[in-house]
Design a protein around this motif. Structure first.
Motif, PDB file in Angstrom:
ATOM      1  N   GLU D  20       0.827  -1.212   0.000  1.00 25.04           N
ATOM      2  CA  GLU D  20       0.000   0.000   0.000  1.00 25.04           C
ATOM      3  C   GLU D  20       0.861   1.262   0.000  1.00 25.04           C
ATOM      4  OE1 GLU D  20      -3.699   0.224   2.361  1.00 25.04           O
ATOM      5  OE2 GLU D  20      -3.066  -1.697   3.215  1.00 25.04           O
ATOM      6  N   ILE D  21       1.931   1.233   0.804  1.00 23.32           N
ATOM      7  CA  ILE D  21       2.790   2.416   0.909  1.00 23.32           C
ATOM      8  C   ILE D  21       3.526   2.653  -0.403  1.00 23.32           C
ATOM      9  CG2 ILE D  21       4.898   3.256   2.009  1.00 23.32           C
ATOM     10  CD1 ILE D  21       3.764   2.009   4.641  1.00 23.32           C
ATOM     11  N   LYS D  22       3.988   1.573  -0.994  1.00 22.57           N
ATOM     12  CA  LYS D  22       4.706   1.729  -2.269  1.00 22.57           C
ATOM     13  C   LYS D  22       3.782   2.283  -3.352  1.00 22.57           C
ATOM     14  CE  LYS D  22       8.537  -1.490  -1.679  1.00 22.57           C
ATOM     15  NZ  LYS D  22       9.013  -2.868  -1.961  1.00 22.57           N
ATOM     16  N   SER D  23       2.484   1.903  -3.266  1.00 19.69           N
ATOM     17  CA  SER D  23       1.545   2.370  -4.283  1.00 19.69           C
ATOM     18  C   SER D  23       1.309   3.880  -4.170  1.00 19.69           C
ATOM     19  CB  SER D  23       0.209   1.624  -4.161  1.00 19.69           C
ATOM     20  OG  SER D  23      -0.493   2.104  -3.030  1.00 19.69           O
ATOM     21  N   LEU D  24       1.699   4.488  -3.049  1.00 18.06           N
ATOM     22  CA  LEU D  24       1.608   5.949  -2.904  1.00 18.06           C
ATOM     23  C   LEU D  24       2.863   6.629  -3.435  1.00 18.06           C
ATOM     24  CD1 LEU D  24       0.234   6.118   0.762  1.00 18.06           C
ATOM     25  CD2 LEU D  24      -1.059   6.504  -1.349  1.00 18.06           C
ATOM     26  N   GLY D  25       3.776   5.835  -4.015  1.00 19.45           N
ATOM     27  CA  GLY D  25       4.989   6.423  -4.565  1.00 19.45           C
ATOM     28  C   GLY D  25       6.069   6.669  -3.527  1.00 19.45           C
ATOM     29  N   LEU D  26       5.943   6.036  -2.367  1.00 18.64           N
ATOM     30  CA  LEU D  26       6.940   6.235  -1.312  1.00 18.64           C
ATOM     31  C   LEU D  26       7.887   5.050  -1.237  1.00 18.64           C
ATOM     32  CD1 LEU D  26       4.472   7.514   1.426  1.00 18.64           C
ATOM     33  CD2 LEU D  26       6.074   8.914   0.113  1.00 18.64           C
ATOM     34  N   GLU D  27       9.123   5.324  -0.873  1.00 14.15           N
ATOM     35  CA  GLU D  27      10.096   4.269  -0.627  1.00 14.15           C
ATOM     36  C   GLU D  27      10.122   3.926   0.859  1.00 14.15           C
ATOM     37  OE1 GLU D  27      14.405   4.027  -1.849  1.00 14.15           O
ATOM     38  OE2 GLU D  27      13.691   5.817  -2.924  1.00 14.15           O
ATOM     39  N   ILE D  28      10.495   2.703   1.181  1.00 14.17           N
ATOM     40  CA  ILE D  28      10.578   2.290   2.582  1.00 14.17           C
ATOM     41  C   ILE D  28      12.011   1.898   2.926  1.00 14.17           C
ATOM     42  CG2 ILE D  28       9.854   0.527   4.256  1.00 14.17           C
ATOM     43  CD1 ILE D  28       7.227   0.286   2.668  1.00 14.17           C
ATOM     44  N   HIS D  29      12.543   2.493   4.000  1.00 14.36           N
ATOM     45  CA  HIS D  29      13.842   2.059   4.512  1.00 14.36           C
ATOM     46  C   HIS D  29      13.590   1.356   5.830  1.00 14.36           C
ATOM     47  CE1 HIS D  29      16.654   4.833   2.071  1.00 14.36           C
ATOM     48  NE2 HIS D  29      15.541   4.581   1.394  1.00 14.36           N
ATOM     49  N   GLU D  30      13.957   0.110   5.906  1.00 14.10           N
ATOM     50  CA  GLU D  30      13.626  -0.687   7.089  1.00 14.10           C
ATOM     51  C   GLU D  30      14.820  -0.820   8.028  1.00 14.10           C
ATOM     52  OE1 GLU D  30      12.464  -4.861   6.467  1.00 14.10           O
ATOM     53  OE2 GLU D  30      10.749  -4.369   7.740  1.00 14.10           O
ATOM     54  N   SER D  31      14.519  -0.821   9.314  1.00 15.63           N
ATOM     55  CA  SER D  31      15.561  -0.971  10.330  1.00 15.63           C
ATOM     56  C   SER D  31      15.027  -1.947  11.378  1.00 15.63           C
ATOM     57  CB  SER D  31      15.845   0.423  10.907  1.00 15.63           C
ATOM     58  OG  SER D  31      16.338   0.340  12.199  1.00 15.63           O
ATOM     59  N   VAL D  32      15.703  -3.083  11.539  1.00 15.82           N
ATOM     60  CA  VAL D  32      15.181  -4.117  12.433  1.00 15.82           C
ATOM     61  C   VAL D  32      16.155  -4.363  13.585  1.00 15.82           C
ATOM     62  CG1 VAL D  32      14.291  -6.462  12.618  1.00 15.82           C
ATOM     63  CG2 VAL D  32      14.035  -5.202  10.479  1.00 15.82           C
ATOM     64  N   GLY D  33      15.670  -4.130  14.826  1.00 15.70           N
ATOM     65  CA  GLY D  33      16.484  -4.407  16.008  1.00 15.70           C
ATOM     66  C   GLY D  33      15.976  -5.662  16.688  1.00 15.70           C
ATOM     67  N   GLU D  34      16.475  -5.884  17.919  1.00 17.89           N
ATOM     68  CA  GLU D  34      16.088  -7.087  18.637  1.00 17.89           C
ATOM     69  C   GLU D  34      14.602  -7.061  18.962  1.00 17.89           C
ATOM     70  OE1 GLU D  34      17.649  -9.363  22.583  1.00 17.89           O
ATOM     71  OE2 GLU D  34      18.799  -7.624  21.844  1.00 17.89           O
ATOM     72  N   LYS D  35      14.152  -5.888  19.437  1.00 16.30           N
ATOM     73  CA  LYS D  35      12.757  -5.763  19.856  1.00 16.30           C
ATOM     74  C   LYS D  35      11.979  -4.794  18.978  1.00 16.30           C
ATOM     75  CE  LYS D  35      12.848  -7.243  24.561  1.00 16.30           C
ATOM     76  NZ  LYS D  35      11.794  -7.476  25.541  1.00 16.30           N
ATOM     77  N   THR D  36      12.651  -4.076  18.105  1.00 20.68           N
ATOM     78  CA  THR D  36      12.006  -2.968  17.411  1.00 20.68           C
ATOM     79  C   THR D  36      12.183  -3.083  15.898  1.00 20.68           C
ATOM     80  OG1 THR D  36      13.165  -1.750  19.142  1.00 20.68           O
ATOM     81  CG2 THR D  36      11.653  -0.509  17.755  1.00 20.68           C
ATOM     82  N   ARG D  37      11.100  -2.823  15.174  1.00 24.57           N
ATOM     83  CA  ARG D  37      11.182  -2.710  13.724  1.00 24.57           C
ATOM     84  C   ARG D  37      10.672  -1.320  13.347  1.00 24.57           C
ATOM     85  NH1 ARG D  37      10.359  -6.594   9.432  1.00 24.57           N
ATOM     86  NH2 ARG D  37       9.874  -8.145  11.028  1.00 24.57           N
ATOM     87  N   LEU D  38      11.495  -0.596  12.584  1.00 26.73           N
ATOM     88  CA  LEU D  38      11.123   0.746  12.123  1.00 26.73           C
ATOM     89  C   LEU D  38      11.090   0.773  10.609  1.00 26.73           C
ATOM     90  CD1 LEU D  38      13.753   3.025  13.947  1.00 26.73           C
ATOM     91  CD2 LEU D  38      11.496   2.358  14.769  1.00 26.73           C
ATOM     92  N   TRP D  39      10.170   1.571  10.056  1.00 25.27           N
ATOM     93  CA  TRP D  39      10.254   1.897   8.635  1.00 25.27           C
ATOM     94  C   TRP D  39      10.365   3.408   8.513  1.00 25.27           C
ATOM     95  CZ3 TRP D  39       5.687  -1.090   5.828  1.00 25.27           C
ATOM     96  CH2 TRP D  39       5.950  -2.478   5.877  1.00 25.27           C
ATOM     97  N   GLY D  40      11.306   3.848   7.743  1.00 22.11           N
ATOM     98  CA  GLY D  40      11.368   5.259   7.370  1.00 22.11           C
ATOM     99  C   GLY D  40      10.745   5.399   5.990  1.00 22.11           C
ATOM    100  N   LEU D  41       9.705   6.252   5.862  1.00 23.91           N
ATOM    101  CA  LEU D  41       9.076   6.444   4.542  1.00 23.91           C
ATOM    102  C   LEU D  41       9.752   7.618   3.856  1.00 23.91           C
ATOM    103  CD1 LEU D  41       5.278   5.947   5.257  1.00 23.91           C
ATOM    104  CD2 LEU D  41       7.143   4.296   5.197  1.00 23.91           C
ATOM    105  N   VAL D  42      10.212   7.399   2.666  1.00 18.89           N
ATOM    106  CA  VAL D  42      10.961   8.413   1.955  1.00 18.89           C
ATOM    107  C   VAL D  42      10.175   8.855   0.732  1.00 18.89           C
ATOM    108  CG1 VAL D  42      13.142   8.885   0.772  1.00 18.89           C
ATOM    109  CG2 VAL D  42      13.120   7.472   2.846  1.00 18.89           C
ATOM    110  N   GLY D  43      10.018  10.186   0.566  1.00 20.49           N
ATOM    111  CA  GLY D  43       9.244  10.760  -0.533  1.00 20.49           C
ATOM    112  C   GLY D  43       8.357  11.860   0.032  1.00 20.49           C
TER     113      GLY D  43
END
Lengths: 337, 337, 337, 337
Positions: D20-43
């Protein structure tokens, strides 16, 4: 923890910061967009000072992901804390009412109130010997003499006692007190928090008038970090623009705190509203919202009280309130069963 | 003080209250309308507790007419207080800048900052040895060691020093401190206020994050009632819903306080905004609004500061700011001349 | 109304003001102390503008004794108002739940939600066709098309409908709406209040984010002064410094409002907290505090909602909540019986 | 925009959201830790609704990195906007004072005030024909008749006029008005904002009593998105717990707004403080903090004003204020030169 950098942050300074962060044992996940560069810090960031990062010229903003408290954090301690005071339990399904006068005024007053609240079903007796008063000309409490009267009343009624400690220099007088209260104005008196953190006596920690729930949990963390994990949190109203009540009782603090921490949460509707007839509806609402207990001001002669008369219940009003509160506690247990 | 009674208050209880009020040496002026009965209490009501009156069943509301503070009240002391610290004066037309790092970190840091702020024209050196920090895991200050470094820096630069006292138990360490600061979180730490009230050392009293100006003046009254009349008030931002600045700097507090009290009023734009580049415009605005002084955080290396780096100025930025502030002070003098 | 004069107010100006006040049909009771002169104004002061008095040079302060609202004032209308909407009653012991999606999105969505909330026991269907959104780029509602879908869903489920009017220019579209909602941001859109005051349709008036209870009652007075006395008040959270919830739900507003006015008072826990799992505890607490009803957001697919998804319940969650709410309503009835 | 996920978010739902996010023309940068998952949306995320993301069960929190406004954003429009009203310029170094009575009361009043403020150097004449009043029983303004008097006074004094529009239905009456004011209570009256966005007339947009600076900029964005880019922002005090002033004037809003937007920022000290003698110090402080203009209430006979008398200056007081303000403006120009 997420660091958002300014555009065109020089590679040299980024490199230097990268080394410093790695030396703290943290991993960095980088995300670079057209205009934005983000770092996600992975690892235990609870001891990383956000200001230390945001002071950098190259940093635009720092956002926390993990909570900055650990011992008070439900994520690490999923099970409810039950504070046990000589067999009286608070938290984890155990509900208690703390009742008594705002300030200790005389032997007669304390004994009379103590017996009546015990008879009505209160679990703890309260009474202030050291009173934080806005005016230096207002009654400041009976101090040591008051503590003695409180401990005598304790013998007479058999209830454990709760009373406020206002200063490190009085701490020796509180050896026989069952629960030490830290008042709203001292929630961020960090030296006092450190001292009660060294004790074994359970601490009732009141939310400050303008303190966020996160700050309340950080103050609990101060006490717990010192070794005293018997902390009971108390919502007692916050300061807002509304003036028809003395403070604004924030009952949403109950479910929010209970989602974030394993510590028991009680409510003081007397101080929150400052008006006698509002105590009952707000006490019932607090139970319905999930509180683990209540703190209620009761005075044998509210019209003559030296402090907080307008919000004090008579023993008869308290008797009636206790009946309703106990029904509500039972009703809520059935509802969630 | 005005008492508004409930409709149909029984004559008997009115009579009893009338006697109690008269026994305090107050006169009663009664005004009876169709639905409303008012009493105006005439005499010195500053020591009458409003709650003592509003606790009565027959009373609907109590309103204050006289301010509840006396020693801090301009009505009784129309002339501006000038606090004189070894020849450096604040108040009554005397303007001072207090500058230095948030926390004392090392001998090198203190001496370097002390010399540079002195050279730029600061009147006082600040630096914290005991630091109130929201997190127990954050740097808490160098304590006694920090005070020693501060006093050495004082010798090096020749400026009197200002530093924060957080607890009664440290008071003996502060004997050579020139101005004792009571921080925002301790503005209503009444036991601490009473203790500094017994000293002769001037006190810099910061407004609490959620405290009204009347409460600030009542805290000043605590200190003054103890015998220490050398109180300097400091506005440092209040807590509001706005989150883009750390606090909301309330500059209208300056003219309002100066209308109500004879005490000097200074402003701390560093803590109020929490952002380095906002210090200059808010410092200039504070002078324009009539402040008697400023408190500014300066660090030799803000990016490495252990505390409050994001709001600290470099010595070069401070040098530039001082030039502008001094011009503004002179401009304001000419304007009112 | 009480006027407190400055010291040494000249007799000539006092005389002129005395004449002006008497010409309004008010009596003056004067009370003169050593330093203070007070006037108590006796008569109907609800239409006297405090500013008109406090603008005088001789006046120090003006304090209100009577409330500035009359039609909404319980003193003049002691009996609870019961608003009757096609046989569904709110107030005076009648409790109602208003449920539905934040915004109307499609025929399928509305019909599905409408049927399920009706089945679970809701008394009213809500849904927004005109949406107040902070961003001009956010979904603004389906407008006229949305109103049509709402009225079709009304037919399908048989419940009267509640929907928000944002502007006078849309008023003609609202002829078949059963209850017109005035949102928090429009609580002091006085032109809009005047227009709905001319209608017969009941009005649901939400408290503004930063409005006192007195201001809420003054806005109700605007509607009632126009001739429309069917006003339902709604507490939906106020803006404070706390950021863990979207707003701070002020449940003490319920007993306080009910003491001051005869109008029904309902609570919207969905908007107050902005978080799905907080709706249940706060809904139950609202009932315990004495609310006459609840407004709850329900969406058939909250994860895809175009607006306020994070706080919307699924139909299943709402079904469960309704069971608990109905038990609580019954419990409270028994308690006060 | 950053998405923080709950622990153990299922891969399937993550995958669906990723699409869904990609269909809005945004890129996703993912960061995965032991307990945490983050996505940075770029665009370009300015049009992405945070709630649409935080409504997901798998999402723990969403944080914005980019500001949600574009046309008002200094990042995209670094150069100061200069609003030019018939040759009178505001912004980008051009300073203006808007003066006149709170409400238009009579021909004589308007002409007298208009001439005197023009003579003292005001750049614009203000006066309210439609008045937002808390009480339905207070003077509501002369409406159309008032606008006529304002336009006559404009002819007499030669100054362009500023007056408040309260409702879409009056918009046709405002054709000859030079600057349309949107008052604090209407800052989030989005329908009204959309309508003035269609005009060419410059808009003076006042900050709401409880609105953040970001919300103020979003309301400006509403007007600009409609095509009207001539927006002047006005700080006029926010609602806090402090009651000694009517509102708390937030002067730090000036540098903060000017860092975030290219639009001019003016200050209304009259409404902020509500007290005549505070206007001068706060006006001077506003200039020192960098304001592009001031809005000052002036009345020929403040004691008889139908509205806001307590804060209105006499023409003589305004004359004196203007002298000081002009000196301060010149002083600030020299200081930054």
């Amino acid at each position: 923890m997420i660091i958002i950098f300014k555009e065109n942050a020089p590679e040299k300074e980024l490199g230097a910061l990268r080394e410093e962060i790695k030396s703290l044992g943290l991993e960095i996940h980088e995300s670079v967009g057209e205009k934005t560069r983000l770092w996600g810090l992975v690892g235990d960031t609870s001891r990383v000072d956000m200001d230390w990062l945001s002071a950098r010229q190259i940093v635009d903003e720092v956002k926390r992901v993990q909570e900055p408290y650990k011992k008070a954090n439900r994520k690490f301690h999923p099970k409810d804390t039950v504070v046990d005071i000589h067999g009286k339990k608070i938290g984890g399904g155990h509900f208690q009412v703390i009742a008594g006068p705002c300030s200790i005024e005389s032997e007669e007053q304390m004994n009379s109130v103590a017996k009546s609240v015990a008879k009505s079903g209160a679990g703890f007796l309260r009474g202030g010997a050291f009173k934080p008063r806005t005016s230096p000309y207002a009654f400041q409490g009976l101090h040591n003499e008051g503590l003695k009267l409180l401990l005598e009343a304790k013998k007479a009624c058999g209830l454990p006692v709760v009373t406020e400690l206002m200063s490190v220099q009085h701490i020796d007088l509180f050896q026989n007190v069952d629960v030490i209260q830290i008042g709203a104005r001292n929630m961020q008196n960090f030296e006092l928090l450190k001292e009660v953190g060294k004790l074994k006596t359970p601490v009732l920690l009141k939310r400050g008038l303008a303190n966020t729930l996160e700050e309340l949990l950080m103050s609990a963390e101060y006490i717990m970090a010192g070794g005293n994990e018997n902390v009971i949190l108390c919502e007692r109203g916050i300061r807002t623009f509304e003036t028809s009540t003395r403070n604004t009782l924030d009952l949403s603090a109950i479910p929010m705190l209970k989602s974030k921490t394993h510590l028991p949460v009680i409510v003081d509707p007397s101080h929150a509203c400052g008006i006698r007839w509002m105590v009952e509806p707000m006490a019932l609402a607090a139970v319905a919202a999930g509180a683990d207990g209540l703190m209620i001001e009761v005075h044998n002669d509210p019209e003559k009280a030296l402090c907080d008369g307008p919000q004090s219940l008579t023993p008869e009003m308290f008797e009636q309130l206790m009946g309703k509160v106990q029904s509500m506690v039972q009703f809520m247990k059935n509802l969630s069963a």
